[in-house]
Design an enzyme around this catalytic site. Sequence first.
Site, short mmCIF file in Angstrom:
data_model
loop_
_atom_site.label_atom_id
_atom_site.label_comp_id
_atom_site.label_asym_id
_atom_site.label_seq_id
_atom_site.Cartn_x
_atom_site.Cartn_y
_atom_site.Cartn_z
N ASP A 167 0.82 -1.21 0.00
CA ASP A 167 0.00 0.00 0.00
C ASP A 167 0.86 1.26 0.00
O ASP A 167 0.51 2.26 -0.62
CB ASP A 167 -0.93 0.00 1.21
CG ASP A 167 -2.12 -0.92 1.03
OD1 ASP A 167 -2.22 -1.57 -0.03
OD2 ASP A 167 -2.96 -1.01 1.96
N GLY A 168 1.99 1.23 0.71
CA GLY A 168 2.87 2.39 0.74
C GLY A 168 3.39 2.76 -0.63
O GLY A 168 3.57 3.95 -0.94
N ASN A 203 -3.97 8.85 1.88
CA ASN A 203 -4.37 8.24 3.15
C ASN A 203 -4.66 9.25 4.25
O ASN A 203 -5.80 9.39 4.68
CB ASN A 203 -3.28 7.27 3.65
CG ASN A 203 -3.65 5.82 3.46
OD1 ASN A 203 -4.60 5.50 2.75
ND2 ASN A 203 -2.91 4.93 4.07
N SER A 222 -5.34 5.38 11.17
CA SER A 222 -6.57 5.71 11.91
C SER A 222 -7.24 4.47 12.48
O SER A 222 -7.69 4.46 13.64
CB SER A 222 -7.54 6.47 11.00
OG SER A 222 -8.78 6.70 11.65
N LEU A 223 -7.30 3.41 11.69
CA LEU A 223 -7.93 2.16 12.14
C LEU A 223 -7.20 1.59 13.35
O LEU A 223 -7.82 1.13 14.31
CB LEU A 223 -7.95 1.15 10.99
CG LEU A 223 -8.57 -0.22 11.30
CD1 LEU A 223 -10.05 -0.09 11.64
CD2 LEU A 223 -8.38 -1.17 10.12
N SER A 224 -5.86 1.64 13.32
CA SER A 224 -5.08 1.07 14.42
C SER A 224 -5.24 1.89 15.70
O SER A 224 -4.93 1.40 16.79
CB SER A 224 -3.60 0.99 14.03
OG SER A 224 -3.01 2.27 13.96
N THR A 259 -8.57 2.77 6.76
CA THR A 259 -8.07 1.42 7.04
C THR A 259 -6.58 1.40 7.33
O THR A 259 -5.96 0.34 7.36
CB THR A 259 -8.36 0.47 5.85
OG1 THR A 259 -7.84 1.04 4.65
CG2 THR A 259 -9.86 0.24 5.69
N ASP A 269 -0.97 12.29 22.11
CA ASP A 269 0.34 12.01 21.52
C ASP A 269 0.37 12.45 20.06
O ASP A 269 1.43 12.77 19.52
CB ASP A 269 0.66 10.52 21.59
CG ASP A 269 1.08 10.08 22.99
OD1 ASP A 269 1.20 10.95 23.88
OD2 ASP A 269 1.27 8.87 23.19
#
Length: 290
Positions: free
Chosen positions: A72-73, A145, A189-191, A186, A175
């Site tokens: 994805d990166g 993203n 933000s999801l993490s 996904t 933080d």
Amino acid sequence: MIYSQVISEMQVSYLDILLEKLELEGFNIFIYDKFHKYILDITGNDLKYPLIYDKDSLKKENIDLLISIGGDGTILNSAVLINDTEIPIVGINLGRLGFLAIVEKNKIGEYVSKIKRGDYSIQKRSMLKLNSKPMIFKDENIALNDFTVHKSSSPAVIVVHTFLNEKFLTSYWVDGLIISTPTGSTGYSLSCGGPIVFPGSGTFIITPVAPHNLTMRPIIVPDNSKIRLEIESRSESVLCSLDSRYETISPDHELTIQKNDYDINLLVFSGLDFSDNINYKLNWGADKRN
């Protein structure tokens, strides 16, 4: 055009499979210049294809499709190269989860044939744009993203005063803070507990990272909003990112996030749309007892 950055020597075989299949299907092949140099360095193989250097050479060569090989990166970085050319992107996943790089490496031949037949659709993905004073990221101030601010060396939290269309929203003692597109929902933000948002939803997601007030929850706002941030920090520096690109800024920077002027086009295949992908990647509905 083939785009990538860094792949392992063990993964070069998948590039060979891709190139062989593209030639067999009669595609005209171009290679991103920096990737060509990388392959030459690690394998000694000088790929004899025309090179693409930047957006101008994409336009000059009338490129119809960018094939990203990596994860994805890699797609996120290719979006900066594509810019406003509207060239669609398809990703071959050599990584792990891969919400954007949807073609698995063991199915390269199958999906190249689908592309040749036109057996796909185009899905538009919105992007965000950062306006800052002083300027950072120069002409790469866009993200597919997310945008983030995060504390740097100091263990103390930062305070992010957040304004929505110049109306005060809240002050986050955190933080860090993530502002993501639906595509980025996904990702980081999801993490951090953010929601999964479908593409085309017309939204931004604001997700706090380790908030020191437990009532601070992720929120969804319309993407026609302008989000302005003012930062307080005991440290003289704060980290700032757009997708995988990082800069160090001072708390005095003025930061405004808004929807970008143009979208990015992704190839989508039947059976591999967004809902299919999140079900497959996240094992939704799977019962390990069976």
